[in-house]
Design a protein around this motif. Structure first.
Motif, short mmCIF file in Angstrom:
data_model
loop_
_atom_site.label_atom_id
_atom_site.label_comp_id
_atom_site.label_asym_id
_atom_site.label_seq_id
_atom_site.Cartn_x
_atom_site.Cartn_y
_atom_site.Cartn_z
N ASN A 98 0.82 -1.20 0.00
CA ASN A 98 0.00 0.00 0.00
C ASN A 98 0.86 1.26 0.00
O ASN A 98 1.85 1.35 0.73
N GLY A 99 0.46 2.22 -0.83
CA GLY A 99 1.15 3.51 -0.84
C GLY A 99 2.45 3.52 -1.61
O GLY A 99 3.15 4.53 -1.62
N ARG A 100 2.78 2.41 -2.27
CA ARG A 100 4.01 2.37 -3.06
C ARG A 100 3.68 2.37 -4.53
O ARG A 100 2.72 1.71 -4.96
N LYS A 101 4.46 3.08 -5.33
CA LYS A 101 4.24 3.08 -6.76
C LYS A 101 4.45 1.68 -7.31
O LYS A 101 5.26 0.91 -6.80
N GLU A 102 3.70 1.36 -8.35
CA GLU A 102 3.83 0.04 -8.96
C GLU A 102 5.24 -0.15 -9.49
O GLU A 102 5.80 0.72 -10.15
N GLN A 103 5.82 -1.29 -9.19
CA GLN A 103 7.20 -1.56 -9.56
C GLN A 103 7.33 -1.97 -11.03
O GLN A 103 6.39 -2.48 -11.63
N PRO A 104 8.51 -1.76 -11.62
CA PRO A 104 8.67 -1.99 -13.06
C PRO A 104 8.69 -3.46 -13.46
O PRO A 104 8.51 -3.78 -14.63
N ARG A 105 8.93 -4.37 -12.48
CA ARG A 105 8.97 -5.80 -12.81
C ARG A 105 7.78 -6.52 -12.18
O ARG A 105 7.56 -6.44 -10.97
N LYS A 106 7.04 -7.24 -13.01
CA LYS A 106 5.92 -8.05 -12.54
C LYS A 106 6.37 -9.51 -12.55
O LYS A 106 6.69 -10.07 -13.59
N VAL A 107 6.39 -10.13 -11.36
CA VAL A 107 6.94 -11.47 -11.22
C VAL A 107 5.85 -12.44 -10.78
O VAL A 107 5.16 -12.20 -9.78
N LEU A 108 5.71 -13.53 -11.52
CA LEU A 108 4.82 -14.62 -11.12
C LEU A 108 5.69 -15.74 -10.55
O LEU A 108 6.47 -16.36 -11.27
N LEU A 109 5.57 -15.98 -9.27
CA LEU A 109 6.33 -17.01 -8.58
C LEU A 109 5.47 -18.28 -8.51
O LEU A 109 4.45 -18.29 -7.82
N VAL A 110 5.88 -19.30 -9.24
CA VAL A 110 5.11 -20.55 -9.28
C VAL A 110 5.60 -21.46 -8.15
O VAL A 110 6.72 -21.97 -8.19
N THR A 158 -1.20 -27.48 -15.38
CA THR A 158 -0.62 -26.73 -16.49
C THR A 158 -1.59 -25.69 -17.01
O THR A 158 -1.21 -24.54 -17.29
N LEU A 159 -2.87 -26.06 -17.13
CA LEU A 159 -3.88 -25.12 -17.63
C LEU A 159 -4.13 -23.99 -16.63
O LEU A 159 -4.44 -22.86 -17.04
N TYR A 160 -4.01 -24.28 -15.34
CA TYR A 160 -4.09 -23.21 -14.34
C TYR A 160 -2.98 -22.19 -14.59
O TYR A 160 -3.21 -20.97 -14.56
N LEU A 161 -1.76 -22.69 -14.83
CA LEU A 161 -0.64 -21.78 -15.07
C LEU A 161 -0.87 -20.96 -16.34
O LEU A 161 -0.53 -19.78 -16.40
N VAL A 162 -1.45 -21.59 -17.36
CA VAL A 162 -1.76 -20.88 -18.60
C VAL A 162 -2.71 -19.72 -18.31
O VAL A 162 -2.50 -18.59 -18.77
N ASP A 163 -3.75 -19.98 -17.52
CA ASP A 163 -4.72 -18.93 -17.19
C ASP A 163 -4.08 -17.82 -16.36
O ASP A 163 -4.38 -16.64 -16.55
N PHE A 164 -3.21 -18.19 -15.43
CA PHE A 164 -2.54 -17.19 -14.61
C PHE A 164 -1.64 -16.29 -15.46
O PHE A 164 -1.60 -15.07 -15.27
N MET A 165 -0.93 -16.90 -16.41
CA MET A 165 -0.07 -16.11 -17.29
C MET A 165 -0.89 -15.18 -18.18
O MET A 165 -0.51 -14.02 -18.40
N ASP A 171 4.13 -8.87 -20.11
CA ASP A 171 5.25 -8.21 -19.43
C ASP A 171 5.60 -8.91 -18.11
O ASP A 171 6.33 -8.36 -17.29
N THR A 172 5.12 -10.14 -17.95
CA THR A 172 5.35 -10.90 -16.72
C THR A 172 6.65 -11.69 -16.79
O THR A 172 7.03 -12.20 -17.85
N HIS A 173 7.31 -11.79 -15.66
CA HIS A 173 8.50 -12.63 -15.53
C HIS A 173 8.13 -13.81 -14.62
O HIS A 173 7.78 -13.62 -13.46
N VAL A 174 8.21 -15.01 -15.15
CA VAL A 174 7.78 -16.20 -14.43
C VAL A 174 8.99 -16.88 -13.80
O VAL A 174 10.00 -17.10 -14.47
#
Length: 423
Positions: A98-110, A158-165, A171-174
């Motif tokens: 909260n209160g922080r600007k959105e960061q330049p890297r979006k990371v999906l941690l599986v 696998t299909l869950y991961l597809v939907d999450f991506m 612009d996501t980093h998995v």
């Protein structure tokens, strides 16, 4: 029915041991016993305290425990764990500062679905929160999922991961840790064929068994030593009457925990003996090193029988992903179709669960990817846990992964005019 009775028997034994611990602690703590100079009462109270906590933790889902984060302004900002997508067998959650600007890297941690909760990656999440927007796959305990929700196997995973991506965008980093590495690779390849614009920018695979036969270990070679019939007969049970998933066929977390503990029985036995001594001397605390580790280690979850069995059969025995023969929802996935997603593998030189060679095999499967988009790293002296949560991760691996993301970032999706996205 006999499987359900076995499941309930295990739960009964766990519950009884928790009760015995609580009873011993209460009885030995009566004030009148303090007048008797006998250390047996102190030992009994300490044994009861440790035993009660130990068996209680086995059915408790750990909390993420990430409530605040200190930002560049020097202030502590509250962290909200919010669900982005909710599904019966797992959610996509976002750690929003909260209160922080959105960061330049979006990371999906599986996170792995291998007997422990996603909270096993707590320290990994904390380290990435510094300069990333972190999303995590939060898998659910199969015992709490009604039978009416249907099956969940490696194809569904696998299909869950597809939907999450797809939800997070290109612009996501998995980053896939351990068990999900081969399935995350397959999910990326599936997107490359069916929805190329939804592919992530980068894919980092950490200590995963992409090719279990590349460098077999005692863990990855387990599937070779037993038949599928033996596994189904000895490892699969029905959820008992206590939980919402009553009747669901599962690989029980308590059974897997027993296997984990037996692999290093002497070390675990010494750890608990030493902890009882510390409690007796008044040197233990609620969040000491022992409790921090075992509160997480002992918290186990059930896996659906179909997920456990299909993982052993298709990933380890038949090596479908290693042979590029994996099929998802009737579609044969071709990993060679990945042409625009930078792929990096990370392995630990001393990893005795997924040894060096098993994960880097992913790069050979990416035949359509130029060498400029491939990278690998073997961390000297690091074991399995250290490559994603220990000092090796913090000091050496994380900076390399962040640099890899920066070098291969795609432009984010366009946001509304009032978005607080920073370039």
């Amino acid at each position: 029915m006999r499987y359900m009775m076995t499941y309930d028997l295990m739960e009964t034994m766990r519950n009884t041991n928790q009760w015995l611990g609580a009873t011993a602690s209460a009885m030995a703590s009566y004030p009148q016993f303090s007048m008797i100079p006998n250390p047996a009462f102190n030992w009994m109270a300490a044994w009861g305290e440790v035993t009660e906590r130990t068996f209680q933790r086995m059915v408790v889902k750990p909390d993420w425990g990430i409530r605040t984060f200190t930002c560049e302004d020097g202030k502590d900002h509250l962290v909200d764990v919010t669900s982005v997508l909710e599904r019966p067998f797992g959610d996509l959650v976002h750690f929003r500062v909260n209160g922080r600007k959105e960061q330049p890297r979006k990371v999906l941690l599986v996170a792995p679905m291998s007997g422990h909760y996603a909270t096993l990656l707590r320290s990994t999440v904390k380290s990435l929160l510094v300069n990333c927007e972190v999303y995590v796959t939060d898998w659910h305990n199969a015992r709490d999922i009604p039978v009416s929700e249907g099956k969940f196997d490696v194809e569904d995973y696998t299909l869950y991961l597809v939907d999450f991506m797809k939800e997070l965008g290109p612009d996501t980093h998995v980053v896939a840790v351990c068990q999900p590495a081969p399935l995350t690779l397959a999910a990326t390849a599936y997107l490359a064929e069916t929805d190329p614009k939804a592919q992530p920018s980068t894919l980092t695979l950490i200590g995963g068994p992409v090719d279990p036969d590349a460098t077999p270990t005692e863990v990855t070679d387990f599937g070779r030593r037993v038949t599928m019939g033996q596994l189904e007969e000895t490892m699969i049970q029905r959820v008992g009457f206590k939980y919402k998933g009553v009747g669901r066929m599962v690989y029980p977390g308590l059974l897997q925990l027993a296997s984990f503990m037996s692999m290093n029985a002497e070390r675990h036995g010494k750890a608990f003996t030493d902890q009882i001594q510390r409690v007796m001397r008044g040197e233990a605390s609620d969040h000491d090193a022992h409790n921090r580790f075992y509160d997480e280690y002992l918290a186990v979850m059930d896996m659906t029988a179909e997920f456990y069995l299909s993982t052993v059969e298709r990933v380890f025995k038949n090596r479908e992903i290693a042979r590029n023969e994996f099929i998802v929802d009737g579609h044969k996935v071709d990993i060679g179709k990945i042409t625009d997603v930078a792929v990096k593998t990370v392995e630990g030189a001393n990893d005795d669960i997924s040894a060096p060679g098993q994960c880097i095999a992913a790069l050979d499967l990416c035949t359509g990817l130029p060498d400029s988009k491939k990278a690998s790293h073997v961390e000297p002296g690091a074991g399995h846990y250290g490559i994603f949560a220990g000092r090796s991760w913090r000091d050496n691996i994380r900076p390399l992964v962040i640099d890899f993301m920066n070098e291969n970032s795609r432009k984010p999706r366009r946001r509304a005019a009032n978005s607080n996205k920073v370039a």
